[in-house]
Design a protein around this motif. Structure first.
Motif, PDB file in Angstrom:
ATOM      1  N   THR A 124       0.829  -1.212   0.000  1.00  0.00           N
ATOM      2  CA  THR A 124       0.000   0.000   0.000  1.00  0.00           C
ATOM      3  C   THR A 124       0.863   1.262   0.000  1.00  0.00           C
ATOM      4  N   LEU A 125       2.072   1.152   0.533  1.00  0.00           N
ATOM      5  CA  LEU A 125       2.996   2.282   0.455  1.00  0.00           C
ATOM      6  C   LEU A 125       3.370   2.554  -0.998  1.00  0.00           C
ATOM      7  N   GLN A 126       3.620   1.486  -1.756  1.00  0.00           N
ATOM      8  CA  GLN A 126       3.923   1.638  -3.170  1.00  0.00           C
ATOM      9  C   GLN A 126       2.742   2.244  -3.929  1.00  0.00           C
ATOM     10  N   GLU A 127       1.520   1.945  -3.449  1.00  0.00           N
ATOM     11  CA  GLU A 127       0.315   2.473  -4.092  1.00  0.00           C
ATOM     12  C   GLU A 127      -0.021   3.885  -3.606  1.00  0.00           C
ATOM     13  N   LYS A 128       0.825   4.431  -2.720  1.00  0.00           N
ATOM     14  CA  LYS A 128       0.676   5.772  -2.152  1.00  0.00           C
ATOM     15  C   LYS A 128      -0.584   5.914  -1.289  1.00  0.00           C
ATOM     16  N   LYS A 129      -0.987   4.808  -0.702  1.00  0.00           N
ATOM     17  CA  LYS A 129      -2.098   4.815   0.251  1.00  0.00           C
ATOM     18  C   LYS A 129      -1.499   4.898   1.647  1.00  0.00           C
ATOM     19  N   TRP A 130      -1.139   6.108   2.044  1.00  0.00           N
ATOM     20  CA  TRP A 130      -0.359   6.286   3.271  1.00  0.00           C
ATOM     21  C   TRP A 130      -1.118   5.801   4.508  1.00  0.00           C
ATOM     22  N   ALA A 131      -2.378   6.164   4.622  1.00  0.00           N
ATOM     23  CA  ALA A 131      -3.155   5.793   5.815  1.00  0.00           C
ATOM     24  C   ALA A 131      -3.301   4.272   5.912  1.00  0.00           C
ATOM     25  N   ASP A 132      -3.536   3.614   4.778  1.00  0.00           N
ATOM     26  CA  ASP A 132      -3.668   2.157   4.789  1.00  0.00           C
ATOM     27  C   ASP A 132      -2.356   1.496   5.190  1.00  0.00           C
ATOM     28  N   SER A 133      -1.254   1.996   4.651  1.00  0.00           N
ATOM     29  CA  SER A 133       0.054   1.444   4.984  1.00  0.00           C
ATOM     30  C   SER A 133       0.336   1.583   6.471  1.00  0.00           C
ATOM     31  N   ILE A 134       0.018   2.735   7.012  1.00  0.00           N
ATOM     32  CA  ILE A 134       0.239   2.978   8.444  1.00  0.00           C
ATOM     33  C   ILE A 134      -0.566   2.011   9.295  1.00  0.00           C
ATOM     34  N   TYR A 135      -1.804   1.746   8.892  1.00  0.00           N
ATOM     35  CA  TYR A 135      -2.625   0.854   9.712  1.00  0.00           C
ATOM     36  C   TYR A 135      -2.140  -0.591   9.612  1.00  0.00           C
ATOM     37  N   HIS A 136      -1.663  -0.991   8.453  1.00  0.00           N
ATOM     38  CA  HIS A 136      -1.080  -2.329   8.334  1.00  0.00           C
ATOM     39  C   HIS A 136       0.156  -2.454   9.232  1.00  0.00           C
ATOM     40  N   SER A 137       0.976  -1.420   9.275  1.00  0.00           N
ATOM     41  CA  SER A 137       2.155  -1.443  10.159  1.00  0.00           C
ATOM     42  C   SER A 137       1.720  -1.518  11.616  1.00  0.00           C
ATOM     43  N   TYR A 138       0.689  -0.757  11.946  1.00  0.00           N
ATOM     44  CA  TYR A 138       0.170  -0.780  13.320  1.00  0.00           C
ATOM     45  C   TYR A 138      -0.268  -2.192  13.715  1.00  0.00           C
ATOM     46  N   THR A 139      -1.015  -2.856  12.847  1.00  0.00           N
ATOM     47  CA  THR A 139      -1.489  -4.205  13.186  1.00  0.00           C
ATOM     48  C   THR A 139      -0.327  -5.193  13.244  1.00  0.00           C
ATOM     49  N   SER A 140       0.744  -4.941  12.508  1.00  0.00           N
ATOM     50  CA  SER A 140       1.932  -5.782  12.623  1.00  0.00           C
ATOM     51  C   SER A 140       2.556  -5.620  14.007  1.00  0.00           C
ATOM     52  N   PHE A 141       2.678  -4.388  14.480  1.00  0.00           N
ATOM     53  CA  PHE A 141       3.160  -4.155  15.854  1.00  0.00           C
ATOM     54  C   PHE A 141       2.323  -4.959  16.859  1.00  0.00           C
ATOM     55  N   ILE A 142       1.004  -4.856  16.723  1.00  0.00           N
ATOM     56  CA  ILE A 142       0.101  -5.496  17.676  1.00  0.00           C
ATOM     57  C   ILE A 142       0.230  -7.022  17.616  1.00  0.00           C
ATOM     58  N   ASN A 143       0.218  -7.584  16.421  1.00  0.00           N
ATOM     59  CA  ASN A 143       0.313  -9.037  16.283  1.00  0.00           C
ATOM     60  C   ASN A 143       1.647  -9.573  16.800  1.00  0.00           C
ATOM     61  N   THR A 144       2.717  -8.838  16.514  1.00  0.00           N
ATOM     62  CA  THR A 144       4.044  -9.264  16.964  1.00  0.00           C
ATOM     63  C   THR A 144       4.116  -9.271  18.485  1.00  0.00           C
ATOM     64  N   ALA A 145       3.623  -8.212  19.105  1.00  0.00           N
ATOM     65  CA  ALA A 145       3.620  -8.139  20.568  1.00  0.00           C
ATOM     66  C   ALA A 145       2.719  -9.212  21.163  1.00  0.00           C
ATOM     67  N   LYS A 146       1.581  -9.428  20.531  1.00  0.00           N
ATOM     68  CA  LYS A 146       0.644 -10.436  21.027  1.00  0.00           C
ATOM     69  C   LYS A 146       1.261 -11.827  20.968  1.00  0.00           C
ATOM     70  N   ALA A 147       2.052 -12.097  19.944  1.00  0.00           N
ATOM     71  CA  ALA A 147       2.697 -13.406  19.828  1.00  0.00           C
ATOM     72  C   ALA A 147       3.590 -13.687  21.030  1.00  0.00           C
ATOM     73  N   LEU A 148       4.377 -12.685  21.417  1.00  0.00           N
ATOM     74  CA  LEU A 148       5.284 -12.874  22.548  1.00  0.00           C
ATOM     75  C   LEU A 148       4.513 -12.991  23.864  1.00  0.00           C
ATOM     76  N   LEU A 149       3.500 -12.179  24.022  1.00  0.00           N
ATOM     77  CA  LEU A 149       2.671 -12.253  25.236  1.00  0.00           C
ATOM     78  C   LEU A 149       1.951 -13.594  25.322  1.00  0.00           C
ATOM     79  N   THR A 150       1.480 -14.081  24.174  1.00  0.00           N
ATOM     80  CA  THR A 150       0.791 -15.371  24.138  1.00  0.00           C
ATOM     81  C   THR A 150       1.736 -16.493  24.546  1.00  0.00           C
ATOM     82  N   SER A 151       2.966 -16.408  24.093  1.00  0.00           N
ATOM     83  CA  SER A 151       3.944 -17.454  24.444  1.00  0.00           C
ATOM     84  C   SER A 151       4.225 -17.483  25.936  1.00  0.00           C
ATOM     85  N   GLU A 152       4.024 -16.349  26.599  1.00  0.00           N
ATOM     86  CA  GLU A 152       4.231 -16.268  28.047  1.00  0.00           C
ATOM     87  C   GLU A 152       2.919 -16.333  28.815  1.00  0.00           C
TER      88      GLU A 152
END
Length: 701
Positions: free
Chosen positions: A601-629
């Protein structure tokens, strides 16, 4: 399972369908967890049904509109992949049952050839956007809400902010203060309004927030008495962002928006929405209505001459089923569809009729019916004869005789008792014993097979909910009787009171007692709700109490309506919420996908969409570690808080600041290209750091 060619011109749609096919293959190979796969297929309109080995397909039809070409396409698909039966839902969708999972991608590809989607018809997403079926033709409407409903559908379809929410989200648009789209029971409901400023008429909406049905119905709050039309899209996005971040994800029963607003309080929730404005790509979003304002045209004006054999019957049909439009000389025809079920043969003939003589449009309604629009007055006799031949002239459209019911135990995993069976019997009783109600629009009867209220039983004047009763060691199908619900108007509604639980076979007698008492004891011009309020709940409990006695059940009481075998209570796993048991590896894999989506979406110049995808990556990554613990991860905000507490503060993961500061840049920055690029790089770096930590921990385990 073999691959296929979609032949879809839209690359986004084609990729979506191919991804479904790929995930089905991985599921069959055991490479995707069953619970995770459920989430993916639900978001593509593929819903498990009560019968093993087959799926229910929900077709997403915004505000219920279909053209002749689309209806032909749906009929063809139903014949090819199912059994030739179509079911209209209370959200203006079409459902097709008994479809093989492996054939769902090609089914979807066929539908898309006429611009029909399955995307987000089920699952934790923005569901079908509903609207008054008379939108655009109602003589009392301030303006046509159709383009606003359509723009909402288009904007949020595949939108990254509403792909992985904790629960489903429902939106409606009502044309008038009659509120026929039921704004007060929606997550967001809009009622058309106008006001005059400096001599100019401004279009807008009264906005209702956080309503809902189910076992704990909640009346929506008034979010705005008047919101300008060009602000509805940003407002919806703000609400969705806050719901996504703070909404419950672990406890299905508490995961709807109504619980979040109740817990936070309306004022605090609206403050969070206000804070989110900076992150939005649009602060106003003008909606182009020109495509919906074009002159109504017809393929053919003249129809074959017909003679009406029974003039009295024809006039009664016109009285109960024909509505004058605001367009002079045009009428709409309501078709009462028994329990929302009809067949492809009739669908095709109906499609041909509207193509030639009705401006190529019909709408499925919130009461599981069909509304043909734009019929010239001189063509009403012709339509009557054609519809009668198809079995579509049953009188009583939108009347007391027009009972709403969900599929219940016919196909739904959550069904407790038969809603369609009792509905058919109650309609039979009404037609034979109470013909005076054939055009009564004041009393509605609605039935659900369980507490989840897909049949909207708790907003009915007379409602029934599927349950069970015990008699010794035996279990019989039962009905909870509810009274006093209904639409008041202008965003106000009532939820019905629960009165008494009775064996299902006594449902017709309960209806007789209620209608007989109403006719005998109502005061002059008193409607049912006024009569109910005057008599009060205890009076009706006493009236029906004797029907709840289970000491005198007969063998017939243990056989549900529409069945010939003894009742067996069998409830499966519900899929409406799509609540998922997340695995660490799956979460990390999803984070990689979100990063890839952000790059694309960054390549498509959809800045807001790209930002939200990055945000959900942060959340999923953190959730993975919390889930493991085995740490708490029931909301995104809790994930952020607990990641700081357990990993950052203990120096297990080293960041330049706190995780909350890193993640919540999303609400502190405007959606610019520079921020989108920087935020994506930070998401990648965070993922790699967490993945390295996880690999190290696993190797030492």
């Amino acid at each position: 399972m073999q691959s296929f060619r979609t032949e879809i011109e839209n690359p986004v749609v084609e990729r979506d369908i191919l991804e479904l096919e790929r995930k089905i293959r991985l599921f069959h190979e055991g490479k995707i967890d069953e619970e995770k796969f459920r989430s993916l297929r639900l978001a593509r309109g593929v819903y498990g049904q009560r019968q093993l080995g087959v799926q229910m397909i929900r077709i997403k039809l915004p505000y219920g509109k279909v053209t002749s070409e689309q209806l032909h396409r749906i009929a063809n698909v139903s014949d090819e992949y199912s059994r030739g039966r179509l079911h209209i839902t209370t959200r203006q969708d079409i459902q097709i049952h008994h479809v093989s999972l492996d054939r769902t991608p090609e089914l979807w590809a066929e539908l898309e050839k006429d611009d029909i989607t399955l995307r987000e018809a089920c699952g934790n997403a923005v569901r079908n956007v509903t609207a008054s079926e008379t939108a655009g033709i109602d003589p009392n409407e301030p303006f046509d809400v159709t383009p606003y409903a359509h723009a909402t559908f288009q904007f949020f379809l595949r939108n990254p902010i509403c792909q992985d929410m904790g629960r489903k989200f429902k939106i409606s648009f009502s044309s008038t203060d009659e509120d026929t789209a039921l704004s007060y029971m929606h997550d967001l409901g809009f009622i058309a309004k106008t006001r005059v400023e400096n001599g100019k008429e401004i279009k807008g909406f009264k906005v209702l927030l956080a309503g809902g049905l189910g076992s704990q119905p909640r009346h929506a709050d008034v979010m705005y008495e008047f919101l300008e039309a060009d602000k509805i899209i940003p407002t919806i996005e703000g609400v969705l962002r806050i719901f996504d971040r703070h909404g419950e994800r672990a406890k299905r029963a508490k995961a709807r928006l109504k619980f979040l607003v109740k817990d936070l309080g309306l004022e605090a929730f609206l403050a969070l929405v206000e804070e989110e404005k900076k992150a939005l790509a649009y602060h106003t979003y003008p909606i182009d209505t020109s495509d919906f304002e074009q002159e109504i045209t017809f393929e053919e004006i003249e129809a074959p001459q017909v003679s009406i054999d029974n003039r009295e019957e024809f006039e009664l049909w016109k009285k109960t089923n024909v509505l004058p439009q605001k367009q002079e000389g045009l009428f709409a025809i309501g078709i009462k569809v028994h329990l929302g079920d009809f067949f492809t043969k009739e669908a095709r003939e109906l499609a041909d009729l509207i193509k030639k003589y009705a401006a190529n449009e019909l709408r499925f309604t919130l009461r599981q019916n069909i509304l043909i629009r734009h019929v010239r007055e001189e063509l009403l006799p012709f339509f009557y004869t054609e519809l009668k031949r198809l079995g579509f002239t049953q009188i009583g459209y939108n009347s007391t005789l027009d009972i709403t019911a969900c599929p219940g135990t016919d196909t739904c995993n959550l069904g407790i008792s038969s809603s369609t069976g009792i509905a058919a019997e109650l309609e039979r009783v009404l037609q034979i014993e109470y013909p005076q109600y054939v055009n009564n629009k004041d009393i509605t009867i609605k039935i659900s097979g369980c507490m989840n209220a897909c049949g909207q039983h708790n907003i009915a004047h007379i409602g029934f909910q599927g349950m069970t009763v015990k008699s010794g060691s035996l279990v019989a199908p039962a009905l909870q009787v509810l009274l006093g619900g209904g639409v008041v108007g202008n965003g106000q509604g009532r939820f019905a009171d629960k009165l008494v639980k009775i064996p299902s076979k006594r449902g017709p007698e309960a209806l007789r007692l209620l209608l007989n008492d109403f006719e005998e004891n109502r005061q002059a011009s008193e409607d049912f709700l006024v009569y109910y309020d005057r008599k009060e709940k205890t009076y009706f409990y006493d009236l029906l109490k004797h029907l709840s006695d289970t000491t005198n059940l007969t063998e017939d009481d243990f056989v549900d309506w529409g069945h010939d075998q003894k009742y067996v209570k069998a409830i499966g796993i519900g899929e409406c919420a799509g609540v998922i048991i997340d695995l660490v590896a799956t979460l990390l894999f999803e984070s990689e996908e979100k990063i890839a989506n952000a790059e694309e979406t960054l390549q498509e110049k959809k800045w807001a969409d790209s930002i939200y995808h990055s945000y959900t990556s942060f959340i999923n990554t953190a959730k993975a570690l919390l889930t493991s613990e085995q740490k708490k991860t029931n909301t995104q905000s809790v994930i952020v808080k607990n990641f700081d507490e357990h990993f950052v503060n203990n120096n297990l993961i080293n960041l330049s600041g706190s995780f909350s500061e890193l993640v919540y840049q999303i609400k502190e920055n405007e959606p610019t290209e520079a921020f989108a690029k920087n935020y994506l790089e930070q998401a990648k770096e965070f993922y790699h750091q967490v993945d390295a930590y996880r690999v190290k921990e696993v190797s030492h385990a």
